[in-house]
Design a protein around this motif. Structure first.
Motif, PDB file in Angstrom:
ATOM      1  N   LYS A 139       0.840  -1.207   0.000  1.00  0.00           N
ATOM      2  CA  LYS A 139       0.000   0.000   0.000  1.00  0.00           C
ATOM      3  C   LYS A 139       0.872   1.253   0.000  1.00  0.00           C
ATOM      4  O   LYS A 139       0.530   2.262  -0.607  1.00  0.00           O
ATOM      5  CB  LYS A 139      -0.935   0.002   1.220  1.00  0.00           C
ATOM      6  CG  LYS A 139      -1.867   1.208   1.266  1.00  0.00           C
ATOM      7  CD  LYS A 139      -2.864   1.091   2.403  1.00  0.00           C
ATOM      8  CE  LYS A 139      -3.788   2.308   2.487  1.00  0.00           C
ATOM      9  NZ  LYS A 139      -4.600   2.492   1.270  1.00  0.00           N
ATOM     10  N   TYR A 140       1.987   1.181   0.703  1.00  0.00           N
ATOM     11  CA  TYR A 140       2.891   2.322   0.811  1.00  0.00           C
ATOM     12  C   TYR A 140       4.330   1.871   0.549  1.00  0.00           C
ATOM     13  O   TYR A 140       4.679   0.706   0.789  1.00  0.00           O
ATOM     14  CB  TYR A 140       2.833   2.938   2.210  1.00  0.00           C
ATOM     15  CG  TYR A 140       1.487   3.455   2.629  1.00  0.00           C
ATOM     16  CD1 TYR A 140       0.904   4.541   1.989  1.00  0.00           C
ATOM     17  CD2 TYR A 140       0.796   2.864   3.688  1.00  0.00           C
ATOM     18  CE1 TYR A 140      -0.331   5.028   2.385  1.00  0.00           C
ATOM     19  CE2 TYR A 140      -0.443   3.343   4.103  1.00  0.00           C
ATOM     20  CZ  TYR A 140      -1.003   4.427   3.442  1.00  0.00           C
ATOM     21  OH  TYR A 140      -2.227   4.891   3.828  1.00  0.00           O
ATOM     22  N   SER A 239       8.605   9.417   2.761  1.00  0.00           N
ATOM     23  CA  SER A 239       7.474   8.863   2.019  1.00  0.00           C
ATOM     24  C   SER A 239       7.745   8.961   0.528  1.00  0.00           C
ATOM     25  O   SER A 239       8.711   9.598   0.090  1.00  0.00           O
ATOM     26  CB  SER A 239       6.192   9.643   2.355  1.00  0.00           C
ATOM     27  OG  SER A 239       6.223  10.921   1.716  1.00  0.00           O
ATOM     28  N   ARG A 255       2.960   3.238  10.073  1.00  0.00           N
ATOM     29  CA  ARG A 255       1.747   3.036   9.280  1.00  0.00           C
ATOM     30  C   ARG A 255       0.728   4.149   9.565  1.00  0.00           C
ATOM     31  O   ARG A 255       0.076   4.667   8.652  1.00  0.00           O
ATOM     32  CB  ARG A 255       1.145   1.654   9.591  1.00  0.00           C
ATOM     33  CG  ARG A 255      -0.221   1.387   8.942  1.00  0.00           C
ATOM     34  CD  ARG A 255      -0.157   1.440   7.425  1.00  0.00           C
ATOM     35  NE  ARG A 255      -1.480   1.546   6.834  1.00  0.00           N
ATOM     36  CZ  ARG A 255      -2.090   0.565   6.174  1.00  0.00           C
ATOM     37  NH1 ARG A 255      -1.486  -0.611   6.009  1.00  0.00           N
ATOM     38  NH2 ARG A 255      -3.285   0.732   5.663  1.00  0.00           N
ATOM     39  N   ALA A 256       0.620   4.548  10.829  1.00  0.00           N
ATOM     40  CA  ALA A 256      -0.323   5.610  11.181  1.00  0.00           C
ATOM     41  C   ALA A 256       0.063   6.927  10.507  1.00  0.00           C
ATOM     42  O   ALA A 256      -0.797   7.672  10.029  1.00  0.00           O
ATOM     43  CB  ALA A 256      -0.382   5.779  12.695  1.00  0.00           C
ATOM     44  N   LYS A 257       1.366   7.218  10.446  1.00  0.00           N
ATOM     45  CA  LYS A 257       1.822   8.449   9.787  1.00  0.00           C
ATOM     46  C   LYS A 257       1.516   8.415   8.293  1.00  0.00           C
ATOM     47  O   LYS A 257       1.118   9.423   7.698  1.00  0.00           O
ATOM     48  CB  LYS A 257       3.318   8.643  10.016  1.00  0.00           C
ATOM     49  CG  LYS A 257       3.671   9.345  11.307  1.00  0.00           C
ATOM     50  CD  LYS A 257       5.014  10.034  11.190  1.00  0.00           C
ATOM     51  CE  LYS A 257       5.235  10.997  12.339  1.00  0.00           C
ATOM     52  NZ  LYS A 257       6.426  11.849  12.156  1.00  0.00           N
ATOM     53  N   LEU A 258       1.719   7.264   7.685  1.00  0.00           N
ATOM     54  CA  LEU A 258       1.441   7.125   6.253  1.00  0.00           C
ATOM     55  C   LEU A 258      -0.054   7.249   5.974  1.00  0.00           C
ATOM     56  O   LEU A 258      -0.464   7.874   4.984  1.00  0.00           O
ATOM     57  CB  LEU A 258       1.982   5.792   5.740  1.00  0.00           C
ATOM     58  CG  LEU A 258       3.513   5.690   5.684  1.00  0.00           C
ATOM     59  CD1 LEU A 258       3.951   4.238   5.526  1.00  0.00           C
ATOM     60  CD2 LEU A 258       4.064   6.540   4.539  1.00  0.00           C
ATOM     61  N   ASP A 259      -0.878   6.683   6.848  1.00  0.00           N
ATOM     62  CA  ASP A 259      -2.332   6.819   6.698  1.00  0.00           C
ATOM     63  C   ASP A 259      -2.749   8.281   6.839  1.00  0.00           C
ATOM     64  O   ASP A 259      -3.601   8.774   6.090  1.00  0.00           O
ATOM     65  CB  ASP A 259      -3.059   5.979   7.747  1.00  0.00           C
ATOM     66  CG  ASP A 259      -3.005   4.479   7.446  1.00  0.00           C
ATOM     67  OD1 ASP A 259      -2.765   4.116   6.273  1.00  0.00           O
ATOM     68  OD2 ASP A 259      -3.205   3.682   8.383  1.00  0.00           O
ATOM     69  N   GLU A 260      -2.136   8.980   7.780  1.00  0.00           N
ATOM     70  CA  GLU A 260      -2.461  10.394   7.996  1.00  0.00           C
ATOM     71  C   GLU A 260      -2.066  11.229   6.781  1.00  0.00           C
ATOM     72  O   GLU A 260      -2.818  12.107   6.348  1.00  0.00           O
ATOM     73  CB  GLU A 260      -1.720  10.899   9.240  1.00  0.00           C
ATOM     74  CG  GLU A 260      -1.981  12.360   9.564  1.00  0.00           C
ATOM     75  CD  GLU A 260      -1.170  12.839  10.758  1.00  0.00           C
ATOM     76  OE1 GLU A 260      -1.213  14.050  11.043  1.00  0.00           O
ATOM     77  OE2 GLU A 260      -0.472  12.009  11.389  1.00  0.00           O
ATOM     78  N   ALA A 262      -1.800  10.150   3.685  1.00  0.00           N
ATOM     79  CA  ALA A 262      -2.717   9.802   2.595  1.00  0.00           C
ATOM     80  C   ALA A 262      -4.063  10.495   2.771  1.00  0.00           C
ATOM     81  O   ALA A 262      -4.682  10.944   1.796  1.00  0.00           O
ATOM     82  CB  ALA A 262      -2.900   8.292   2.532  1.00  0.00           C
ATOM     83  N   ALA A 263      -4.528  10.608   4.011  1.00  0.00           N
ATOM     84  CA  ALA A 263      -5.812  11.264   4.282  1.00  0.00           C
ATOM     85  C   ALA A 263      -5.749  12.751   3.939  1.00  0.00           C
ATOM     86  O   ALA A 263      -6.723  13.336   3.450  1.00  0.00           O
ATOM     87  CB  ALA A 263      -6.201  11.074   5.743  1.00  0.00           C
TER      88      ALA A 263
END
Length: 275
Positions: A139-140, A239, A255-260, A262-263
């Motif tokens: 995903k990342y 990233s 993972r939380a940083k990457l999700d943030e 992406a959001a």
């Protein structure tokens, strides 16, 4: 006191990383910065005055970008991998955190220009020259400037399996923090010259002896790119967009940083796609 401040700024504009031994100059010398002159400082464009201000502090610093800053009355400058703000009259320079209290964000840390500068430089390194640990359908993807001796680099690598399980591909680039010509540098060359780079890197990070090898390798090139984007320690995680995510982070936190990230990108992408 002014002398100490100047010394600190000169250090910030240097291209060396912390905890790094002296090294021979690179074969390709950076282009000379525009010289600071009284006429340039007093006249010309805001960009000219920003370049002159940097040259006055350090004539060898390479200015790679000058553009409008989100802070009124300032230019955004990238020099030596560092982001600086220089006032339009060339008199004042800021480095560090600039907080937008309304948006609750650090303008310097989240500079799109700096992220794009990093992304472009990292993209110059061919995929074949990286050591990649990736799951199917990641995903990342993160780029990690790494060293085989640093403790947190070893800790991160010990968790690379968990990172892969979380959908994160890890692409390693070499950054021998002890400098070019050091034993660290030679050992990383040996790793990159191994017929099985992934195994050699894993063994080296586990503290096993590194078998000496030599070949045409990208270690010096990757080290140079790391310096140019401002890597000052290892691990340094970026990233795919060039945003620095930090040094060592536990897998769940990364993972939380990457999700943030992406959001935050999603609304901007939707706005750009709207007719």
């Amino acid at each position: 006191m002014p002398r100490l401040i100047t010394a600190a700024l000169l250090g910030a504009l240097s291209l060396t990383a912390c905890a790094q031994a002296p090294q021979a100059p690179a074969a390709d010398k950076p282009a000379a910065a525009k010289p600071a002159t009284a006429s340039t400082a007093a006249s010309g464009s805001a960009e000219d005055r920003a370049r002159a201000a940097i040259a006055k502090l350090n004539p060898r610093a390479k200015v790679e970008y000058v553009g409008a800053a989100p802070l009124p009355g300032f230019r955004e400058v990238i020099a030596g991998g560092q982001l600086l703000y220089v006032s339009d009259d060339g008199r004042y320079l800021m480095q560090g955190a600039v907080l937008d209290l309304e948006a609750q964000e650090d303008l310097m840390q989240n500079s799109p220009a700096l992220a794009e500068h990093r992304r472009k430089l990292i993209a110059t390194i061919p995929h074949a020259e990286r050591i990649v640990f990736a799951p199917p359908n990641a995903k990342y993807t993160v780029t990690v400037f790494t060293d085989i001796e640093c403790g947190y680099c070893r800790k991160l690598h010990g968790e690379v399996g968990e990172l892969n399980r979380l959908g994160i591909a890890v692409e390693y680039l070499a950054f021998p923090r002890m400098g070019l010509g050091s034993q660290d540098h030679k050992d990383m060359i040996s790793v990159w010259c191994s017929p099985d780079r992934k195994r050699a890197l894993t063994d080296a990070k586990a503290g096993k002896p590194v078998a000496p090898r030599d070949c045409k390798n990208p270690v010096t090139m990757e080290f140079d790119v790391g310096q140019r984007i401002g890597v000052s320690g290892t691990p340094a995680i970026y990233s795919a967009e060039g945003v620095q995510l930090g040094g060592y982070l536990p897998p769940a936190a990364l993972r939380a940083k990457l999700d943030e990230l992406a959001a935050k990108k999603a609304p901007a992408a939707a706005a750009g796609a709207a007719p």
